[in-house]
Design an enzyme around this catalytic site. Structure first.
Site, mmCIF file in Angstrom:
data_model
loop_
_atom_site.group_PDB
_atom_site.id
_atom_site.type_symbol
_atom_site.label_atom_id
_atom_site.label_comp_id
_atom_site.label_asym_id
_atom_site.label_seq_id
_atom_site.Cartn_x
_atom_site.Cartn_y
_atom_site.Cartn_z
ATOM 1 N N THR A 98 131.983 -28.231 -62.382
ATOM 2 C CA THR A 98 133.325 -27.672 -62.226
ATOM 3 C C THR A 98 133.873 -28.226 -60.920
ATOM 4 O O THR A 98 133.395 -27.874 -59.841
ATOM 5 C CB THR A 98 133.300 -26.129 -62.175
ATOM 6 O OG1 THR A 98 132.697 -25.643 -63.367
ATOM 7 C CG2 THR A 98 134.708 -25.569 -62.065
ATOM 8 N N LYS A 173 139.519 -25.787 -67.489
ATOM 9 C CA LYS A 173 138.527 -24.882 -66.873
ATOM 10 C C LYS A 173 139.216 -23.988 -65.830
ATOM 11 O O LYS A 173 138.855 -22.822 -65.666
ATOM 12 C CB LYS A 173 137.406 -25.725 -66.238
ATOM 13 C CG LYS A 173 136.401 -24.942 -65.411
ATOM 14 C CD LYS A 173 135.383 -24.171 -66.228
ATOM 15 C CE LYS A 173 134.477 -23.347 -65.311
ATOM 16 N NZ LYS A 173 133.420 -22.653 -66.006
HETATM 17 N N1 NAP Z 1 125.791 -21.114 -63.276
HETATM 18 C C1 NAP Z 1 126.772 -20.858 -64.136
HETATM 19 O O1 NAP Z 1 126.798 -19.795 -64.793
HETATM 20 C C2 NAP Z 1 127.866 -21.890 -64.350
HETATM 21 C C3 NAP Z 1 128.744 -21.715 -65.433
HETATM 22 C C4 NAP Z 1 129.741 -22.670 -65.653
HETATM 23 C C5 NAP Z 1 129.894 -23.716 -64.767
HETATM 24 N N2 NAP Z 1 129.047 -23.854 -63.705
HETATM 25 C C6 NAP Z 1 129.251 -25.004 -62.793
HETATM 26 O O2 NAP Z 1 128.214 -25.951 -63.030
HETATM 27 C C7 NAP Z 1 127.876 -26.616 -61.810
HETATM 28 C C8 NAP Z 1 126.392 -26.442 -61.518
HETATM 29 O O3 NAP Z 1 126.106 -25.043 -61.449
HETATM 30 P P1 NAP Z 1 124.589 -24.510 -61.388
HETATM 31 O O4 NAP Z 1 124.676 -23.041 -61.602
HETATM 32 O O5 NAP Z 1 123.719 -25.334 -62.257
HETATM 33 O O6 NAP Z 1 124.258 -24.801 -59.858
HETATM 34 P P2 NAP Z 1 122.831 -24.946 -59.139
HETATM 35 O O7 NAP Z 1 121.779 -24.203 -59.869
HETATM 36 O O8 NAP Z 1 123.061 -24.619 -57.695
HETATM 37 O O9 NAP Z 1 122.512 -26.500 -59.284
HETATM 38 C C9 NAP Z 1 123.237 -27.484 -58.596
HETATM 39 C C10 NAP Z 1 122.580 -28.812 -58.867
HETATM 40 O O10 NAP Z 1 123.286 -29.848 -58.173
HETATM 41 C C11 NAP Z 1 122.397 -30.539 -57.319
HETATM 42 N N3 NAP Z 1 123.147 -30.969 -56.126
HETATM 43 C C12 NAP Z 1 124.016 -30.222 -55.401
HETATM 44 N N4 NAP Z 1 124.519 -30.964 -54.398
HETATM 45 C C13 NAP Z 1 123.981 -32.184 -54.509
HETATM 46 C C14 NAP Z 1 124.123 -33.395 -53.769
HETATM 47 N N5 NAP Z 1 124.965 -33.469 -52.717
HETATM 48 N N6 NAP Z 1 123.397 -34.454 -54.156
HETATM 49 C C15 NAP Z 1 122.565 -34.386 -55.219
HETATM 50 N N7 NAP Z 1 122.396 -33.273 -55.971
HETATM 51 C C16 NAP Z 1 123.087 -32.200 -55.609
HETATM 52 C C17 NAP Z 1 121.311 -29.550 -57.003
HETATM 53 O O11 NAP Z 1 120.145 -30.221 -56.550
HETATM 54 P P3 NAP Z 1 118.949 -29.400 -55.816
HETATM 55 O O12 NAP Z 1 118.082 -28.877 -56.913
HETATM 56 O O13 NAP Z 1 118.273 -30.415 -54.979
HETATM 57 O O14 NAP Z 1 119.610 -28.321 -54.999
HETATM 58 C C18 NAP Z 1 121.127 -28.899 -58.369
HETATM 59 O O15 NAP Z 1 120.414 -29.737 -59.247
HETATM 60 C C19 NAP Z 1 128.807 -26.010 -60.727
HETATM 61 O O16 NAP Z 1 129.941 -26.826 -60.566
HETATM 62 C C20 NAP Z 1 129.179 -24.663 -61.312
HETATM 63 O O17 NAP Z 1 130.439 -24.194 -60.818
HETATM 64 C C21 NAP Z 1 128.036 -22.964 -63.477
#
Ligand code: NAP
Length: 289
Positions: A98, A173
């Protein structure tokens, strides 16, 4: 079977990549900044791991990505050792993060300059939607490219729609988040009012959820809200990141979003209460403070 790379194995990316391998039957290479997660994923699903996004994308037909925000996205694409260093001509980069519509247009131009393609494809449906492979995917990009990507995206989705050119998936979104913000505050106020009035909240929801006030949030969140449980779900920090994207876009397109702006401030209050990782339904905790 296509050659597929997946960058970012977080709460969402880990199961989505799993579906591309297990359900889609594709040849997967995964990259995660914290290598332990990609190693765990490879053991569980049987794919390959890469040491950098560039290594993962090398030779892939489809490169998926699901990281945190605009800066993270730039870092794994156009940054050093980013996927765009090796993205081959004709390949399709599908971004599930997102993020802003601006970064989508920027990466669309960068992919096009390489003879490759870009689709912004943010998702809705949360952790459960990702784990069950039933996400809603809102896409922006070229129609012919979308038609090639859709059967691959289908592995983790229940609904995949093309909304318009690059950036349109992210704009859609934003509408999703605008609708959720006001709705969750309304639900929190309703439950708060019901408790003050001495009514049985379970009984109230059982009845009104079948009428015009019914919603996904009401069906799926009323029990935990009533019990004061928020240690799960879509984190307030993520919602504030999304609402910042929304309010920035509204400043440039002139849309008036008074309720969204107010609810954003309510989420700031929840953060001050220590609720950074609480589910977005914790707006009720703020009313009960
Ligand atoms: N969670 C939900 O319910 C949900 C629903 C809809 C949309 N989203 C969206 O989907 C996206 C991911 O959400 P999530 O819940 O999966 O987040 P998350 O669990 O915090 O995972 C984030 C991922 O991105 C990686 N990452 C972050 N910064 C990075 C960087 N600078 N370089 C390389 N890798 C990086 C992290 O790596 P590490 O493992 O090393 O930290 C991890 O693999 C976000 O944009 C969020 O808004 C989430």
């Amino acid at each position: 079977m296509a050659k597929v790379a997946f960058i970012g194995l977080g709460v969402m990316g880990y199961p989505m990549a799993g579906h591309l391998k297990a359900k889609g039957g594709h040849d997967l290479t995964v990259y995660n900044r914290t290598a332990a997660k990609s190693e765990k994923w490879a053991v569980q699903f049987g794919g390959r791991t890469a040491a950098t996004p560039a290594e993962a994308a090398d030779g892939a037909d489809f490169v998926f990505c699901c990281v945190g925000n605009d800066d993270d996205l730039r870092s794994v694409t156009t940054g050093k050792n980013g996927a765009f260093e090796t993205l081959k001509a004709g390949a399709i980069f599908i971004d599930n993060t997102t993020a802003s519509a601006e970064v989508a247009r920027e990466l669309d131009a960068a992919a096009t300059a390489r003879g490759a393609h870009f689709i912004d494809a943010p998702v809705s449906g949360g952790q459960a939607g990702a784990e069950n492979g039933v996400l809603t995917v809102m896409c922006g990009g070229d129609p012919e490219v979308f038609e090639r990507a859709k059967p691959v995206i289908d592995a983790y989705a229940r609904m995949v729609g093309l909304m318009g050119p690059a950036g349109s998936g992210q704009l859609t979104k934003m509408i999703n988040q605008i609708c959720i913000a006001g709705l969750v505050q309304g639900l929190a106020e309703g439950i708060h009012f019901g408790k003050k009035a001495g009514l049985n909240i379970e009984k109230v929801i059982e009845v009104i959820s079948k009428g015009a006030a019914g919603s996904w949030q009401m069906e799926n969140r009323h029990k935990t809200m009533n019990a004061g449980k928020y240690d799960f779900g879509f984190a307030v920090d993520w919602m504030r990141k999304d609402l910042d994207i929304v309010l920035t876009e509204a400043r440039s397109n002139g849309a008036k979003l008074p309720v969204t702006a107010l609810v954003d401030q309510f989420y700031a209050d929840v953060q001050e209460m220590g609720g950074n990782r609480w589910d977005t339904s914790s707006l009720l905790a703020r009313l009960e403070k």
